[in-house]
Scaffold this active site. Structure first.
Site, PDB file in Angstrom:
ATOM      1  N   GLY A   1      -7.370  -4.782   7.423  1.00 49.73           N
ATOM      2  CA  GLY A   1      -6.781  -3.851   8.386  1.00 49.73           C
ATOM      3  C   GLY A   1      -7.471  -3.807   9.733  1.00 49.73           C
TER       4      GLY A   1
ATOM      5  N   HIS B   1      -8.122  -3.312  -6.043  1.00 47.31           N
ATOM      6  CA  HIS B   1      -8.121  -3.359  -4.576  1.00 47.31           C
ATOM      7  C   HIS B   1      -9.272  -2.509  -4.031  1.00 47.31           C
ATOM      8  CE1 HIS B   1      -6.969  -2.936  -0.402  1.00 47.31           C
ATOM      9  NE2 HIS B   1      -6.273  -4.035  -0.580  1.00 47.31           N
TER      10      HIS B   1
ATOM     11  N   LYS C   1       0.844  -1.198   0.000  1.00 46.27           N
ATOM     12  CA  LYS C   1       0.000   0.000   0.000  1.00 46.27           C
ATOM     13  C   LYS C   1       0.886   1.258   0.000  1.00 46.27           C
ATOM     14  CE  LYS C   1      -3.573  -2.759   2.156  1.00 46.27           C
ATOM     15  NZ  LYS C   1      -4.742  -2.858   3.009  1.00 46.27           N
TER      16      LYS C   1
ATOM     17  N   GLU D   1     -10.946 -10.502  -0.833  1.00 45.20           N
ATOM     18  CA  GLU D   1     -10.659  -9.681   0.344  1.00 45.20           C
ATOM     19  C   GLU D   1     -11.954  -9.052   0.864  1.00 45.20           C
ATOM     20  OE1 GLU D   1      -6.255  -8.414   0.456  1.00 45.20           O
ATOM     21  OE2 GLU D   1      -7.347  -6.870  -0.615  1.00 45.20           O
TER      22      GLU D   1
ATOM     23  N   SER E   1      -6.436  -9.250   7.096  1.00 41.94           N
ATOM     24  CA  SER E   1      -5.883  -9.567   8.419  1.00 41.94           C
ATOM     25  C   SER E   1      -5.229 -10.945   8.504  1.00 41.94           C
ATOM     26  CB  SER E   1      -6.959  -9.404   9.499  1.00 41.94           C
ATOM     27  OG  SER E   1      -7.376  -8.052   9.557  1.00 41.94           O
TER      28      SER E   1
ATOM     29  N   GLU F   1      -9.495  -0.510  -1.684  1.00 39.34           N
ATOM     30  CA  GLU F   1      -9.159   0.889  -1.379  1.00 39.34           C
ATOM     31  C   GLU F   1      -9.188   1.742  -2.643  1.00 39.34           C
ATOM     32  OE1 GLU F   1      -5.553  -0.055   0.694  1.00 39.34           O
ATOM     33  OE2 GLU F   1      -6.762  -0.978   2.268  1.00 39.34           O
TER      34      GLU F   1
HETATM   35  P1  13P Z   1      -4.385  -6.364   5.939  1.00 36.83           P
HETATM   36  O1  13P Z   1      -3.571  -7.638   5.811  1.00 36.83           O
HETATM   37  O2  13P Z   1      -3.623  -5.253   6.569  1.00 36.83           O
HETATM   38  O3  13P Z   1      -5.718  -6.620   6.557  1.00 36.83           O
HETATM   39  O4  13P Z   1      -4.671  -5.866   4.443  1.00 36.83           O
HETATM   40  C1  13P Z   1      -5.187  -6.747   3.530  1.00 36.83           C
HETATM   41  C2  13P Z   1      -5.121  -6.130   2.184  1.00 36.83           C
HETATM   42  O5  13P Z   1      -5.850  -5.210   1.883  1.00 36.83           O
HETATM   43  C3  13P Z   1      -4.120  -6.651   1.228  1.00 36.83           C
HETATM   44  O6  13P Z   1      -4.355  -6.148  -0.044  1.00 36.83           O
END
Ligand code: 13P
Length: 263
Positions: free
Chosen positions: A187, A109, A30, A181, A223, A111
């Site tokens: 997160g 993704h 990220k 995901e 996570s 995000e």
């Molecule tokens: P986390 O492992 O921090 O939960 O993030 C997952 C993620 O978005 C990987 O692309």
């Protein structure tokens, strides 16, 4: 009496015998890791023969591509444009990425979907561009908490797969990996449960057989850490992990890499 260490070893050997697979360990950095931090990280990781992919931010990607290749680590960008060049301030294109020797691309993704308005329509163009340019594309899909709770997650995931993978031929699908995901598990420190992961991956695999006539590999993300990776990776329908937070810590990431070889 058998000591704990040899018992532990026995369990792992037994598990390994029944589940012979090498999981994919993908790290999504990220907006973290400067070049210096990335270099320190890679020095701790060393060389690997596991299936490791890292998606660093662009600057770190460009300057550490050679270092990653030297160590046997696959790499690629977290985003890319579907056009080769032009007046698109702040964007990065496939020829620029190719120059760095990348093998993989991350697409869709949550995000990017959430903060940068990346729609299924845009993603469809990106996926076609990525695979037709010879890259392996890791396409992220996932439902939000409301969709999970209301039971609409199946529809949401089916919709993302149909729209984002539209117009891909059988052969082109060879270059696509799915990263499931769940947005609510990213997160948060709390991954989806084993039952949820199994049910969802089974649904996705069945759905793929129905619409594509084949299955694609599915990574789980949300996570994942050094403590839950063994259990998650032991599910027969899990082909690997996409890791955020735990991919920033070389000790944790190394532990997950070790687990990926043992499962
Ligand atoms: P986390 O492992 O921090 O939960 O993030 C997952 C993620 O978005 C990987 O692309």
């Amino acid at each position: 009496y058998m000591n704990i260490t040899s018992l532990d070893q026995m369990i792992h050997d037994t598990v390994a015998k029944y589940l012979k697979k090498q999981l994919i360990v993908a790290g999504n950095w990220k907006m973290n890791m400067t070049v210096q931090e990335g270099m320190n990280f890679l020095e701790k990781i060393g060389n690997t023969d596991a299936n490791v992919i890292i998606f660093p931010p662009y600057t770190t990607l460009a300057l550490l591509a050679g270092e990653m290749r030297k160590r046997g680590i696959h790499y690629g960008p977290q985003n890319f444009h579907f056009l080769d060049k032009g007046a698109y301030t702040g964007e990065i294109s496939i020829p620029m990425i190719r120059e760095l020797g990348c093998g993989f691309l991350l697409a869709g993704h949550s995000e990017r979907r959430q903060y940068y308005n990346e729609t299924d329509d845009i993603l469809q163009k990106k996926v076609v561009k990525g695979v037709s340019s010879g890259f392996q594309v890791v396409l992220c899909i996932g439902e939000n908490l409301e969709e999970r709770k209301s039971g609409k997650w199946r529809n949401r995931l089916a919709e993302q797969m149909i729209l984002d993978l539209k117009d891909l031929g059988h052969h082109e699908l060879d270059s696509v990996l799915i990263a499931y995901e769940p947005v609510w598990a990213i997160g948060t420190g709390v991954s989806a449960s084993i039952e949820e992961i199994e049910e969802t991956h089974c649904f996705l695999k069945a759905f793929m057989r129905k619409i594509f006539g084949r299955e694609l590999p599915i990574l789980y993300g949300g996570s994942v850490n050094e403590n839950n990776a063994l259990k998650i990776g032991a599910c027969s329908v899990v082909d690997g992990f996409l890791i955020g937070g735990a991919s920033l810590d070389p000790d944790k990431f190394l532990k997950i890499i070790e687990i990926s070889k043992r499962v």
